[in-house]
Design a protein around this motif. Structure first.
Motif, mmCIF file in Angstrom:
data_model
loop_
_atom_site.group_PDB
_atom_site.id
_atom_site.type_symbol
_atom_site.label_atom_id
_atom_site.label_comp_id
_atom_site.label_asym_id
_atom_site.label_seq_id
_atom_site.Cartn_x
_atom_site.Cartn_y
_atom_site.Cartn_z
ATOM 1 N N ASN A 173 9.467 82.530 43.168
ATOM 2 C CA ASN A 173 10.142 82.107 41.947
ATOM 3 C C ASN A 173 11.617 81.835 42.194
ATOM 4 O OD1 ASN A 173 11.825 83.329 39.361
ATOM 5 N ND2 ASN A 173 10.079 82.057 38.739
ATOM 6 N N SER A 174 12.286 82.719 42.930
ATOM 7 C CA SER A 174 13.725 82.544 43.202
ATOM 8 C C SER A 174 13.981 81.285 44.018
ATOM 9 C CB SER A 174 14.274 83.767 43.942
ATOM 10 O OG SER A 174 14.175 84.923 43.149
ATOM 11 N N GLU A 175 13.143 81.061 45.026
ATOM 12 C CA GLU A 175 13.317 79.873 45.856
ATOM 13 C C GLU A 175 13.075 78.603 45.049
ATOM 14 O OE1 GLU A 175 11.474 77.806 49.894
ATOM 15 O OE2 GLU A 175 11.112 79.937 49.493
ATOM 16 N N ALA B 233 0.722 74.249 42.984
ATOM 17 C CA ALA B 233 2.047 74.467 42.394
ATOM 18 C C ALA B 233 2.575 75.865 42.682
ATOM 19 C CB ALA B 233 1.977 74.250 40.879
ATOM 20 N N LEU B 234 1.671 76.830 42.822
ATOM 21 C CA LEU B 234 2.097 78.206 43.061
ATOM 22 C C LEU B 234 2.504 78.443 44.512
ATOM 23 C CD1 LEU B 234 -0.413 80.266 40.932
ATOM 24 C CD2 LEU B 234 2.062 80.455 40.820
ATOM 25 N N VAL B 235 1.561 78.268 45.430
ATOM 26 C CA VAL B 235 1.851 78.622 46.825
ATOM 27 C C VAL B 235 1.293 77.629 47.825
ATOM 28 C CG1 VAL B 235 1.911 81.099 46.340
ATOM 29 C CG2 VAL B 235 -0.239 80.038 47.011
ATOM 30 N N GLY B 236 0.839 76.461 47.347
ATOM 31 C CA GLY B 236 0.193 75.515 48.245
ATOM 32 C C GLY B 236 1.013 75.164 49.455
ATOM 33 N N SER B 237 2.320 75.110 49.309
ATOM 34 C CA SER B 237 3.175 74.726 50.432
ATOM 35 C C SER B 237 3.681 75.936 51.206
ATOM 36 C CB SER B 237 4.378 73.934 49.903
ATOM 37 O OG SER B 237 5.138 74.737 49.010
ATOM 38 N N LYS B 238 3.209 77.150 50.832
ATOM 39 C CA LYS B 238 3.736 78.362 51.468
ATOM 40 C C LYS B 238 2.732 79.038 52.390
ATOM 41 C CE LYS B 238 7.671 78.174 49.391
ATOM 42 N NZ LYS B 238 8.856 77.870 50.182
ATOM 43 N N VAL B 239 1.491 78.544 52.419
ATOM 44 C CA VAL B 239 0.458 79.221 53.171
ATOM 45 C C VAL B 239 0.197 78.485 54.477
ATOM 46 C CG1 VAL B 239 -1.921 80.012 53.145
ATOM 47 C CG2 VAL B 239 -0.588 80.020 51.039
ATOM 48 N N TYR C 212 10.844 73.126 39.094
ATOM 49 C CA TYR C 212 10.602 73.803 37.831
ATOM 50 C C TYR C 212 9.119 74.062 37.569
ATOM 51 C CZ TYR C 212 15.528 73.041 36.766
ATOM 52 O OH TYR C 212 16.899 73.063 36.795
ATOM 53 N N LEU C 213 8.230 73.315 38.187
ATOM 54 C CA LEU C 213 6.805 73.597 38.006
ATOM 55 C C LEU C 213 6.443 74.934 38.642
ATOM 56 C CD1 LEU C 213 3.961 72.923 37.135
ATOM 57 C CD2 LEU C 213 3.713 71.520 39.198
ATOM 58 N N THR C 214 6.781 75.111 39.909
ATOM 59 C CA THR C 214 6.495 76.381 40.582
ATOM 60 C C THR C 214 7.245 77.526 39.904
ATOM 61 O OG1 THR C 214 6.082 75.301 42.694
ATOM 62 C CG2 THR C 214 6.677 77.632 42.771
ATOM 63 N N ALA C 215 8.486 77.276 39.511
ATOM 64 C CA ALA C 215 9.276 78.320 38.852
ATOM 65 C C ALA C 215 8.632 78.747 37.533
ATOM 66 C CB ALA C 215 10.698 77.826 38.605
ATOM 67 N N THR C 216 8.119 77.785 36.781
ATOM 68 C CA THR C 216 7.494 78.100 35.493
ATOM 69 C C THR C 216 6.201 78.886 35.679
ATOM 70 O OG1 THR C 216 8.446 76.165 34.384
ATOM 71 C CG2 THR C 216 6.443 77.101 33.426
ATOM 72 N N LEU C 217 5.349 78.441 36.594
ATOM 73 C CA LEU C 217 4.064 79.112 36.788
ATOM 74 C C LEU C 217 4.231 80.510 37.380
ATOM 75 C CD1 LEU C 217 1.860 76.145 38.042
ATOM 76 C CD2 LEU C 217 1.986 77.120 35.749
ATOM 77 N N THR C 218 5.165 80.657 38.316
ATOM 78 C CA THR C 218 5.401 81.999 38.856
ATOM 79 C C THR C 218 6.023 82.894 37.791
ATOM 80 O OG1 THR C 218 7.472 81.150 39.831
ATOM 81 C CG2 THR C 218 5.564 81.347 41.284
ATOM 82 N N ARG C 219 6.855 82.321 36.934
ATOM 83 C CA ARG C 219 7.411 83.105 35.820
ATOM 84 C C ARG C 219 6.300 83.547 34.876
ATOM 85 N NH1 ARG C 219 10.600 86.738 34.603
ATOM 86 N NH2 ARG C 219 12.110 85.675 35.960
ATOM 87 N N PHE C 220 5.325 82.681 34.638
ATOM 88 C CA PHE C 220 4.190 83.079 33.798
ATOM 89 C C PHE C 220 3.477 84.284 34.409
ATOM 90 C CE2 PHE C 220 3.268 78.664 31.705
ATOM 91 C CZ PHE C 220 4.360 78.844 30.872
#
Length: 459
Positions: A424-426, A381-387, A433-441
């Motif tokens: 988070n912005s992206e 949820a955090l960065v799995g699709s970004k690495v 909202y899952l990635t946004a919530t966890l990155t906000r945490f």
């Protein structure tokens, strides 16, 4: 439906979280002859080409003989995190929990937040909300719950974005927070008989799955002992240490240390509004100066309960907490300190700490596996699709869309600063909202440190 699959591309196992469709796509590639086959064995003992409807034993290899196998497990809709709260009678546990939950039910919070906080037991939610409203409207404090060992379960349910496909692709739909309230009287008073003694043990056993424990230091008691704070602090820590020693033999079956046990013990100053000049650094310094040896002794006792004591933080993290600003005729529930960190502490602090600990080669495999339970879903949820990963891992990742190796876990655990803000912005722009919530945490924890409300261990 998600499957937790364990695979091996070299000598070390890794984890993937796959949909049935991804399993089918992976099998299609493996059966092409370029890769070794995937073995999916069901109850009938027959070889199948893919696992669409049932958990299976699955082996992924690049070539040659299978190297690693594990049962696949269907992922639940909620990722569950537990937090245990210890504090003496009157230290503010009930008020704190009521303030935490009540604030999440305010209209402003419901409108701005990306999720809803729902009490899984309606009766508990009603009581906590009533406590909060009593403080807000009538300056009435909640009644104390002496000897009441209660667990409260809250579901953090994400709001749906406009992208239906993205909503369905979430590794989990909700985060469940289970708050274990351990009666402070059990560390202060002798047991009244064998039945109560067993209840103490059973209650402690029920919270062994907690990732984080808060040990509350009562701000009022510090204020009452100004200049002689060690009198209170040494009593608090001694009672807690002796309480653990009194149940040690009951906790350790056959004398074997525990794999599952709270491994992050945060020193938390409750009623911090009473000490407005005490930031988190001064709080840490006060504890070290006045009761440093007692914290070390407490750590030694806890280390004696767990397997792989290198994966343990006791008295290395600190947080300031205040449920409200309390006046003679008014309780200002909007003037809270640190309570917005409860969810981030429960969800994200264990993730980053556990990944770091799992890298220590001296930690047994079963301890590392316990530490990383659920870590793959969080990393996804955090960065799995970004690495972007090279070689065979990258190829496998491109096929199934979501393979979580140790490289991804490490990347997710270390992401910070501008990169964290950009993710988070992206995510917000895409209504993910899952990635946004966890990155906000994660950003909330960083902000807590900047505001000197939270101090994180570097271990």
């Amino acid at each position: 439906m998600w499957f937790e699959a364990h695979y091996c591309l070299d000598l070390e196992p890794d984890t993937a979280y796959l949909t049935p469709q991804q399993v089918a796509r992976l099998n299609a590639l493996l059966s092409s002859g370029e890769w070794a086959g995937v073995l999916a064995t069901f109850g009938d003992g027959q070889r199948h080409t893919h696992a669409l409807n049932s958990p299976a034993v699955t082996v992924f290899t690049l070539r040659g003989e299978p190297q690693y196998a594990h049962h696949m497990q269907v992922k639940k809709a909620a990722l569950e995190q537990h937090i245990a709260v210890f504090g003496e009678s009157g230290s503010g546990k009930t008020v704190m929990l009521s303030s935490f939950y009540g604030a999440t039910q305010e209209p402003q919070y419901l409108q701005k937040s990306l999720f809803h906080v729902v009490a899984d037991e309606m009766g508990q939610g009603t009581r906590l909300h009533r406590n909060y409203l009593g403080m807000r409207e009538s300056a009435r404090l909640p009644a104390t719950n002496r000897f009441s060992a209660t667990s409260y379960s809250f579901s953090v349910r994400l709001k749906d974005g406009s992208d239906v496909k993205a909503n369905k692709a979430r590794p989990f739909d909700a985060l469940r927070l289970v708050w274990h309230d351990y009666p402070g009287e059990w560390f202060e008073e002798d047991v009244s008989g064998s039945e109560e003694a067993q209840r103490r043990v059973d209650t402690f056993m029920s919270l062994l799955g907690s990732d984080v424990a808060l040990l509350l230091v009562d701000g009022q008691r510090l204020l009452d002992n100004v200049g002689q704070e060690e009198r209170y602090l040494k009593s608090l820590l001694t009672n807690f240490r002796n309480g653990l020693l009194s149940i040690k033999s009951d906790l350790l079956k056959d004398g074997k240390p525990l794999v599952e046990f709270p491994r992050i013990w945060i020193m938390a100053l409750s009623k911090s509004d009473l000490l407005p000049n005490l930031d988190v650094f001064k709080f840490r310094d006060l504890l070290v100066e006045k009761a440093g040896d007692d914290i070390v002794e407490l750590r030694e006792v806890i280390a004696g309960l767990v397997e792989a004591s290198d994966a343990l933080s006791v008295g290395e993290d600190f947080v300031l907490l205040s449920s409200a600003k309390f006046g003679a005729e008014k309780i200002e529930v909007t003037k809270r300190v640190g309570l917005e960190l409860i969810l981030p502490l429960a969800a994200m602090l264990p993730f980053e700490r556990h990944v770091r600990w799992a890298q220590l080669k001296q930690i047994p495999v079963k301890v590392a596996e316990s530490l990383l339970g659920g870590a793959g879903a969080l990393a996804a949820a955090l960065v799995g699709s970004k690495v972007r990963l090279p070689g065979a891992v990258g190829l496998l990742r491109n096929v199934v869309g979501l393979v979580l190796s140790k490289e991804v876990l490490n990347e997710a655990a270390k992401v910070a600063g501008d990169k964290l803000k950009n993710i988070n912005s992206e995510a917000m722009s895409k209504q993910n909202y899952l990635t946004a919530t966890l990155t906000r945490f994660r950003m909330d924890l960083d902000r807590g440190e900047e505001e000197q409300v939270f101090l994180r261990s570097v271990k």
